[in-house]
Design a protein around this motif. Sequence first.
Motif, PDB file in Angstrom:
ATOM      1  N   ALA A  62       0.853  -1.192   0.000  1.00 18.47           N
ATOM      2  CA  ALA A  62       0.000   0.000   0.000  1.00 18.47           C
ATOM      3  C   ALA A  62       0.881   1.230   0.000  1.00 18.47           C
ATOM      4  CB  ALA A  62      -0.927   0.029   1.215  1.00 18.47           C
ATOM      5  N   ASP A  63       0.570   2.172  -0.843  1.00 17.84           N
ATOM      6  CA  ASP A  63       1.197   3.490  -0.819  1.00 17.84           C
ATOM      7  C   ASP A  63       0.505   4.283   0.285  1.00 17.84           C
ATOM      8  OD1 ASP A  63       1.955   6.123  -1.210  1.00 17.84           O
ATOM      9  OD2 ASP A  63       1.466   6.178  -3.337  1.00 17.84           O
ATOM     10  N   VAL A  64       1.272   4.691   1.294  1.00 16.70           N
ATOM     11  CA  VAL A  64       0.647   5.331   2.456  1.00 16.70           C
ATOM     12  C   VAL A  64      -0.025   6.650   2.113  1.00 16.70           C
ATOM     13  CG1 VAL A  64       2.111   4.224   4.191  1.00 16.70           C
ATOM     14  CG2 VAL A  64       2.850   6.392   3.151  1.00 16.70           C
ATOM     15  N   ALA A  65       0.352   7.268   1.001  1.00 18.39           N
ATOM     16  CA  ALA A  65      -0.267   8.534   0.613  1.00 18.39           C
ATOM     17  C   ALA A  65      -1.541   8.345  -0.201  1.00 18.39           C
ATOM     18  CB  ALA A  65       0.729   9.377  -0.183  1.00 18.39           C
ATOM     19  N   ASP A  66      -1.918   7.108  -0.448  1.00 18.37           N
ATOM     20  CA  ASP A  66      -3.145   6.778  -1.181  1.00 18.37           C
ATOM     21  C   ASP A  66      -4.189   6.350  -0.152  1.00 18.37           C
ATOM     22  OD1 ASP A  66      -5.198   5.445  -2.565  1.00 18.37           O
ATOM     23  OD2 ASP A  66      -3.849   4.731  -4.124  1.00 18.37           O
ATOM     24  N   ALA A  67      -5.152   7.203   0.117  1.00 18.78           N
ATOM     25  CA  ALA A  67      -6.122   6.955   1.190  1.00 18.78           C
ATOM     26  C   ALA A  67      -6.879   5.651   0.982  1.00 18.78           C
ATOM     27  CB  ALA A  67      -7.101   8.121   1.299  1.00 18.78           C
ATOM     28  N   ASN A 114       5.685  11.733   3.616  1.00 16.18           N
ATOM     29  CA  ASN A 114       5.873  11.896   5.064  1.00 16.18           C
ATOM     30  C   ASN A 114       4.663  12.475   5.784  1.00 16.18           C
ATOM     31  OD1 ASN A 114       8.429  10.991   4.508  1.00 16.18           O
ATOM     32  ND2 ASN A 114       9.454  12.938   4.874  1.00 16.18           N
ATOM     33  N   LEU A 115       3.984  13.419   5.150  1.00 12.70           N
ATOM     34  CA  LEU A 115       2.872  14.087   5.824  1.00 12.70           C
ATOM     35  C   LEU A 115       1.511  13.554   5.372  1.00 12.70           C
ATOM     36  CD1 LEU A 115       1.674  16.079   7.739  1.00 12.70           C
ATOM     37  CD2 LEU A 115       2.066  17.904   6.064  1.00 12.70           C
ATOM     38  N   THR A 116       1.255  13.550   4.054  1.00 12.60           N
ATOM     39  CA  THR A 116      -0.005  12.978   3.585  1.00 12.60           C
ATOM     40  C   THR A 116      -0.079  11.510   3.973  1.00 12.60           C
ATOM     41  OG1 THR A 116      -0.049  14.523   1.726  1.00 12.60           O
ATOM     42  CG2 THR A 116      -1.477  12.587   1.587  1.00 12.60           C
ATOM     43  N   GLY A 117       1.038  10.812   3.875  1.00 12.94           N
ATOM     44  CA  GLY A 117       1.073   9.408   4.279  1.00 12.94           C
ATOM     45  C   GLY A 117       0.718   9.229   5.744  1.00 12.94           C
ATOM     46  N   PHE A 119      -0.969  11.332   7.593  1.00 13.27           N
ATOM     47  CA  PHE A 119      -2.369  11.736   7.730  1.00 13.27           C
ATOM     48  C   PHE A 119      -3.296  10.571   7.384  1.00 13.27           C
ATOM     49  CE2 PHE A 119      -6.195  13.428   5.650  1.00 13.27           C
ATOM     50  CZ  PHE A 119      -6.731  14.187   6.676  1.00 13.27           C
ATOM     51  N   CYS A 120      -3.024   9.895   6.270  1.00 13.85           N
ATOM     52  CA  CYS A 120      -3.872   8.769   5.856  1.00 13.85           C
ATOM     53  C   CYS A 120      -3.783   7.615   6.851  1.00 13.85           C
ATOM     54  CB  CYS A 120      -3.459   8.292   4.463  1.00 13.85           C
ATOM     55  SG  CYS A 120      -3.828   9.442   3.123  1.00 13.85           S
ATOM     56  N   VAL A 121      -2.574   7.283   7.285  1.00 15.32           N
ATOM     57  CA  VAL A 121      -2.402   6.150   8.196  1.00 15.32           C
ATOM     58  C   VAL A 121      -3.013   6.444   9.560  1.00 15.32           C
ATOM     59  CG1 VAL A 121      -0.711   4.735   9.433  1.00 15.32           C
ATOM     60  CG2 VAL A 121      -0.357   5.273   7.014  1.00 15.32           C
ATOM     61  N   LEU A 122      -2.782   7.631  10.095  1.00 11.95           N
ATOM     62  CA  LEU A 122      -3.343   7.965  11.404  1.00 11.95           C
ATOM     63  C   LEU A 122      -4.871   8.000  11.347  1.00 11.95           C
ATOM     64  CD1 LEU A 122      -0.923  10.757  12.701  1.00 11.95           C
ATOM     65  CD2 LEU A 122      -0.896   8.326  13.226  1.00 11.95           C
ATOM     66  N   GLY A 123      -5.410   8.534  10.259  1.00 15.21           N
ATOM     67  CA  GLY A 123      -6.865   8.579  10.122  1.00 15.21           C
ATOM     68  C   GLY A 123      -7.479   7.195  10.060  1.00 15.21           C
ATOM     69  N   SER A 124      -6.905   6.322   9.236  1.00 10.88           N
ATOM     70  CA  SER A 124      -7.419   4.956   9.150  1.00 10.88           C
ATOM     71  C   SER A 124      -7.216   4.210  10.455  1.00 10.88           C
ATOM     72  CB  SER A 124      -6.738   4.207   8.001  1.00 10.88           C
ATOM     73  OG  SER A 124      -7.217   4.647   6.747  1.00 10.88           O
ATOM     74  N   ALA A 125      -6.081   4.458  11.102  1.00  9.34           N
ATOM     75  CA  ALA A 125      -5.833   3.813  12.398  1.00  9.34           C
ATOM     76  C   ALA A 125      -6.920   4.185  13.397  1.00  9.34           C
ATOM     77  CB  ALA A 125      -4.464   4.214  12.921  1.00  9.34           C
ATOM     78  N   ALA A 126      -7.285   5.460  13.433  1.00 10.20           N
ATOM     79  CA  ALA A 126      -8.316   5.915  14.371  1.00 10.20           C
ATOM     80  C   ALA A 126      -9.659   5.255  14.098  1.00 10.20           C
ATOM     81  CB  ALA A 126      -8.442   7.432  14.294  1.00 10.20           C
ATOM     82  N   ARG A 127      -9.924   4.958  12.833  1.00 14.32           N
ATOM     83  CA  ARG A 127     -11.201   4.325  12.478  1.00 14.32           C
ATOM     84  C   ARG A 127     -11.212   2.823  12.741  1.00 14.32           C
ATOM     85  NH1 ARG A 127     -10.675   8.227   8.353  1.00 14.32           N
ATOM     86  NH2 ARG A 127      -9.628   6.770   6.931  1.00 14.32           N
ATOM     87  N   HIS A 128     -10.062   2.180  12.680  1.00 12.75           N
ATOM     88  CA  HIS A 128     -10.030   0.720  12.707  1.00 12.75           C
ATOM     89  C   HIS A 128      -9.434   0.111  13.974  1.00 12.75           C
ATOM     90  CE1 HIS A 128     -11.322  -0.015   8.552  1.00 12.75           C
ATOM     91  NE2 HIS A 128     -10.627   1.069   8.221  1.00 12.75           N
ATOM     92  N   ILE A 129      -8.692   0.867  14.737  1.00 15.56           N
ATOM     93  CA  ILE A 129      -7.978   0.283  15.869  1.00 15.56           C
ATOM     94  C   ILE A 129      -8.936  -0.100  16.987  1.00 15.56           C
ATOM     95  CG2 ILE A 129      -7.476   2.396  17.183  1.00 15.56           C
ATOM     96  CD1 ILE A 129      -4.542   1.267  17.368  1.00 15.56           C
TER      97      ILE A 129
END
Length: 245
Positions: A62-67, A114-117, A119-129
Amino acid sequence: MKTSIKTAVVTGASRGIGKAIALRLAEDGFAVVVNYAAGQEKAEQVVAQIQQAGGHAIAVQADVADAAAVEQLFTTAKSHFGRVDVVVNSAGIMTNVPIAECSTDQFEQLVRTNLTGAFCVLGSAARHISQGGRIIALSTSVIAKALPSYGPYSATKAAVEALVHVLANELRGLNITVNAVAPGPVATELFFNGKSDELIQQMAKLAPLERLGTPEDISAVVSVLAGPDGGWINSQVIRVNGGMV
Protein backbone atom coordinates in the motif's frame (compact mmCIF):
# COMPACT_ATOMS: atom_id res chain seq x y z
CA MET A 1 -6.64 -16.87 9.47
CA LYS A 2 -8.35 -14.90 12.22
CA THR A 3 -6.63 -15.04 15.57
CA SER A 4 -7.06 -13.80 19.13
CA ILE A 5 -3.43 -12.65 19.08
CA LYS A 6 -3.01 -8.88 19.16
CA THR A 7 -2.10 -7.47 15.77
CA ALA A 8 0.27 -4.67 14.74
CA VAL A 9 0.27 -2.86 11.42
CA VAL A 10 3.71 -1.43 10.59
CA THR A 11 4.10 0.76 7.51
CA GLY A 12 7.41 0.95 5.68
CA ALA A 13 8.35 -2.35 7.28
CA SER A 14 10.40 -3.91 4.48
CA ARG A 15 13.67 -2.31 5.59
CA GLY A 16 15.44 -0.07 8.09
CA ILE A 17 13.66 1.10 11.22
CA GLY A 18 10.29 -0.24 10.05
CA LYS A 19 11.74 -3.72 9.60
CA ALA A 20 13.30 -3.63 13.08
CA ILE A 21 9.96 -2.54 14.54
CA ALA A 22 8.10 -5.34 12.78
CA LEU A 23 10.58 -7.94 14.02
CA ARG A 24 10.52 -6.59 17.57
CA LEU A 25 6.72 -6.51 17.79
CA ALA A 26 6.60 -10.06 16.45
CA GLU A 27 9.10 -11.03 19.15
CA ASP A 28 6.78 -9.35 21.66
CA GLY A 29 3.96 -11.65 20.54
CA PHE A 30 2.06 -9.54 18.03
CA ALA A 31 0.87 -10.80 14.69
CA VAL A 32 2.37 -8.30 12.25
CA VAL A 33 1.12 -6.79 9.02
CA VAL A 34 4.29 -5.86 7.13
CA ASN A 35 3.40 -2.97 4.85
CA TYR A 36 5.57 -1.98 1.91
CA ALA A 37 5.28 0.39 -1.03
CA ALA A 38 7.54 -1.22 -3.63
CA GLY A 39 9.91 -3.66 -1.91
CA GLN A 40 7.79 -6.80 -2.10
CA GLU A 41 10.72 -9.22 -1.95
CA LYS A 42 12.20 -7.55 1.12
CA ALA A 43 8.79 -7.43 2.82
CA GLU A 44 8.27 -11.13 2.18
CA GLN A 45 11.71 -11.80 3.66
CA VAL A 46 10.62 -9.99 6.85
CA VAL A 47 7.46 -12.12 6.94
CA ALA A 48 9.49 -15.29 6.46
CA GLN A 49 11.85 -14.30 9.27
CA ILE A 50 8.90 -13.77 11.62
CA GLN A 51 7.26 -17.03 10.62
CA GLN A 52 10.49 -19.00 10.98
CA ALA A 53 10.68 -17.73 14.57
CA GLY A 54 7.16 -19.05 15.20
CA GLY A 55 5.27 -15.80 14.72
CA HIS A 56 2.41 -14.70 12.48
CA ALA A 57 2.83 -12.15 9.70
CA ILE A 58 1.62 -11.15 6.26
CA ALA A 59 2.96 -8.64 3.74
CA VAL A 60 0.53 -6.07 2.31
CA GLN A 61 1.36 -3.53 -0.37
CA ALA A 62 0.00 0.00 0.00
CA ASP A 63 1.20 3.49 -0.82
CA VAL A 64 0.65 5.33 2.46
CA ALA A 65 -0.27 8.53 0.61
CA ASP A 66 -3.14 6.78 -1.18
CA ALA A 67 -6.12 6.95 1.19
CA ALA A 68 -8.01 4.12 -0.53
CA ALA A 69 -4.94 1.87 -0.44
CA VAL A 70 -4.42 2.58 3.25
CA GLU A 71 -8.05 1.74 4.01
CA GLN A 72 -7.59 -1.53 2.15
CA LEU A 73 -4.44 -2.19 4.19
CA PHE A 74 -6.47 -2.01 7.39
CA THR A 75 -9.35 -3.99 5.91
CA THR A 76 -6.92 -6.74 4.92
CA ALA A 77 -5.34 -6.74 8.37
CA LYS A 78 -8.71 -7.17 10.05
CA SER A 79 -9.87 -9.72 7.51
CA HIS A 80 -6.77 -11.84 8.05
CA PHE A 81 -6.18 -11.44 11.79
CA GLY A 82 -9.53 -10.16 13.00
CA ARG A 83 -8.29 -7.05 14.77
CA VAL A 84 -5.82 -4.16 14.83
CA ASP A 85 -4.27 -3.25 18.17
CA VAL A 86 -1.12 -1.33 17.30
CA VAL A 87 -0.34 0.91 14.34
CA VAL A 88 3.18 2.19 13.66
CA ASN A 89 3.65 4.62 10.78
CA SER A 90 7.31 4.23 9.88
CA ALA A 91 7.07 4.83 6.12
CA GLY A 92 8.99 7.90 5.06
CA ILE A 93 11.56 9.42 2.74
CA MET A 94 14.38 11.89 3.31
CA THR A 95 15.80 14.51 0.96
CA ASN A 96 18.59 16.72 2.25
CA VAL A 97 18.58 20.03 0.40
CA PRO A 98 18.82 23.69 1.47
CA ILE A 99 15.50 25.50 1.46
CA ALA A 100 16.67 27.97 -1.19
CA GLU A 101 17.66 25.09 -3.49
CA CYS A 102 14.67 22.82 -2.88
CA SER A 103 12.29 22.60 -5.82
CA THR A 104 8.57 22.50 -5.23
CA ASP A 105 8.58 19.02 -6.79
CA GLN A 106 11.10 17.80 -4.20
CA PHE A 107 9.15 19.41 -1.38
CA GLU A 108 5.83 18.03 -2.56
CA GLN A 109 7.32 14.55 -2.78
CA LEU A 110 8.40 14.81 0.86
CA VAL A 111 4.98 16.15 1.86
CA ARG A 112 3.19 13.38 -0.04
CA THR A 113 5.00 10.50 1.64
CA ASN A 114 5.87 11.90 5.06
CA LEU A 115 2.87 14.09 5.82
CA THR A 116 0.00 12.98 3.59
CA GLY A 117 1.07 9.41 4.28
CA ALA A 118 0.99 9.98 8.04
CA PHE A 119 -2.37 11.74 7.73
CA CYS A 120 -3.87 8.77 5.86
CA VAL A 121 -2.40 6.15 8.20
CA LEU A 122 -3.34 7.97 11.40
CA GLY A 123 -6.86 8.58 10.12
CA SER A 124 -7.42 4.96 9.15
CA ALA A 125 -5.83 3.81 12.40
CA ALA A 126 -8.32 5.91 14.37
CA ARG A 127 -11.20 4.32 12.48
CA HIS A 128 -10.03 0.72 12.71
CA ILE A 129 -7.98 0.28 15.87
CA SER A 130 -9.42 -1.63 18.79
CA GLN A 131 -10.30 0.10 22.03
CA GLY A 132 -7.18 0.22 24.17
CA GLY A 133 -4.97 0.35 21.07
CA ARG A 134 -1.71 2.19 20.46
CA ILE A 135 -0.91 4.51 17.54
CA ILE A 136 2.72 5.49 17.00
CA ALA A 137 4.15 7.78 14.32
CA LEU A 138 7.83 8.21 13.46
CA SER A 139 9.13 11.78 13.54
CA THR A 140 12.74 13.05 13.78
CA SER A 141 15.00 14.67 16.35
CA VAL A 142 16.58 16.96 13.76
CA ILE A 143 13.58 19.28 14.16
CA ALA A 144 15.13 20.68 17.34
CA LYS A 145 18.63 20.97 15.83
CA ALA A 146 17.52 23.09 12.84
CA LEU A 147 20.34 21.55 10.81
CA PRO A 148 21.09 23.07 7.40
CA SER A 149 19.62 21.07 4.48
CA TYR A 150 17.04 19.39 6.73
CA GLY A 151 14.41 22.15 6.46
CA PRO A 152 11.94 20.53 4.04
CA TYR A 153 12.22 17.12 5.72
CA SER A 154 11.90 18.60 9.22
CA ALA A 155 8.84 20.60 8.16
CA THR A 156 6.98 17.44 7.20
CA LYS A 157 7.88 15.72 10.45
CA ALA A 158 6.95 18.73 12.60
CA ALA A 159 3.51 18.56 11.04
CA VAL A 160 3.29 14.86 11.89
CA GLU A 161 3.94 15.72 15.54
CA ALA A 162 1.07 18.22 15.41
CA LEU A 163 -1.25 15.51 14.06
CA VAL A 164 -0.22 13.19 16.89
CA HIS A 165 -1.14 15.68 19.62
CA VAL A 166 -4.52 16.50 18.05
CA LEU A 167 -5.44 12.87 17.39
CA ALA A 168 -4.66 11.96 20.99
CA ASN A 169 -7.28 14.49 22.07
CA GLU A 170 -9.78 13.41 19.44
CA LEU A 171 -9.62 9.83 20.77
CA ARG A 172 -10.39 10.92 24.32
CA GLY A 173 -12.28 8.32 26.34
CA LEU A 174 -11.36 5.34 24.13
CA ASN A 175 -8.21 4.33 26.02
CA ILE A 176 -6.19 4.69 22.81
CA THR A 177 -2.76 6.30 23.04
CA VAL A 178 -1.18 8.33 20.25
CA ASN A 179 2.54 9.12 20.41
CA ALA A 180 5.50 9.97 18.22
CA VAL A 181 8.99 8.52 18.35
CA ALA A 182 11.65 10.93 17.04
CA PRO A 183 14.93 9.18 16.25
CA GLY A 184 18.25 10.93 16.00
CA PRO A 185 20.68 9.83 13.28
CA VAL A 186 20.21 6.08 12.78
CA ALA A 187 22.42 3.79 10.72
CA THR A 188 19.99 2.93 7.93
CA GLU A 189 20.07 3.04 4.15
CA LEU A 190 17.80 6.09 4.29
CA PHE A 191 20.30 7.95 6.51
CA PHE A 192 23.46 7.00 4.61
CA ASN A 193 22.05 7.86 1.18
CA GLY A 194 23.83 10.87 -0.32
CA LYS A 195 26.02 11.62 2.71
CA SER A 196 29.81 11.78 2.69
CA ASP A 197 31.81 9.75 5.20
CA GLU A 198 32.88 13.03 6.80
CA LEU A 199 29.29 14.18 7.30
CA ILE A 200 28.29 10.78 8.70
CA GLN A 201 31.09 10.96 11.25
CA GLN A 202 30.11 14.52 12.20
CA MET A 203 26.52 13.50 12.78
CA ALA A 204 27.58 10.46 14.79
CA LYS A 205 29.37 12.86 17.18
CA LEU A 206 26.34 15.11 17.73
CA ALA A 207 25.05 13.09 20.69
CA PRO A 208 26.99 12.70 23.95
CA LEU A 209 26.99 8.95 23.33
CA GLU A 210 28.97 9.69 20.14
CA ARG A 211 27.52 7.03 17.90
CA LEU A 212 24.76 6.55 15.39
CA GLY A 213 21.63 4.90 16.65
CA THR A 214 20.59 1.47 15.45
CA PRO A 215 17.16 0.45 14.20
CA GLU A 216 16.92 -1.74 17.30
CA ASP A 217 17.40 1.32 19.54
CA ILE A 218 14.22 2.72 18.02
CA SER A 219 12.24 -0.52 17.96
CA ALA A 220 12.90 -0.98 21.68
CA VAL A 221 11.11 2.29 22.47
CA VAL A 222 8.24 1.43 20.14
CA SER A 223 7.99 -1.88 22.00
CA VAL A 224 7.47 -0.04 25.29
CA LEU A 225 4.80 2.24 23.81
CA ALA A 226 3.00 -0.73 22.24
CA GLY A 227 3.25 -2.93 25.30
CA PRO A 228 1.63 -3.07 28.74
CA ASP A 229 4.08 -0.56 30.23
CA GLY A 230 3.14 2.14 27.71
CA GLY A 231 -0.46 2.61 28.72
CA TRP A 232 0.03 5.92 30.57
CA ILE A 233 2.17 7.53 27.87
CA ASN A 234 0.00 9.62 25.58
CA SER A 235 0.37 12.63 23.26
CA GLN A 236 4.15 12.60 23.69
CA VAL A 237 7.11 12.97 21.36
CA ILE A 238 9.87 10.69 22.63
CA ARG A 239 13.23 11.77 21.26
CA VAL A 240 15.42 8.68 20.95
CA ASN A 241 18.73 10.22 20.00
CA GLY A 242 21.49 9.45 22.50
CA GLY A 243 21.14 12.87 24.11
CA MET A 244 21.33 15.02 20.96
CA VAL A 245 19.68 18.35 21.82
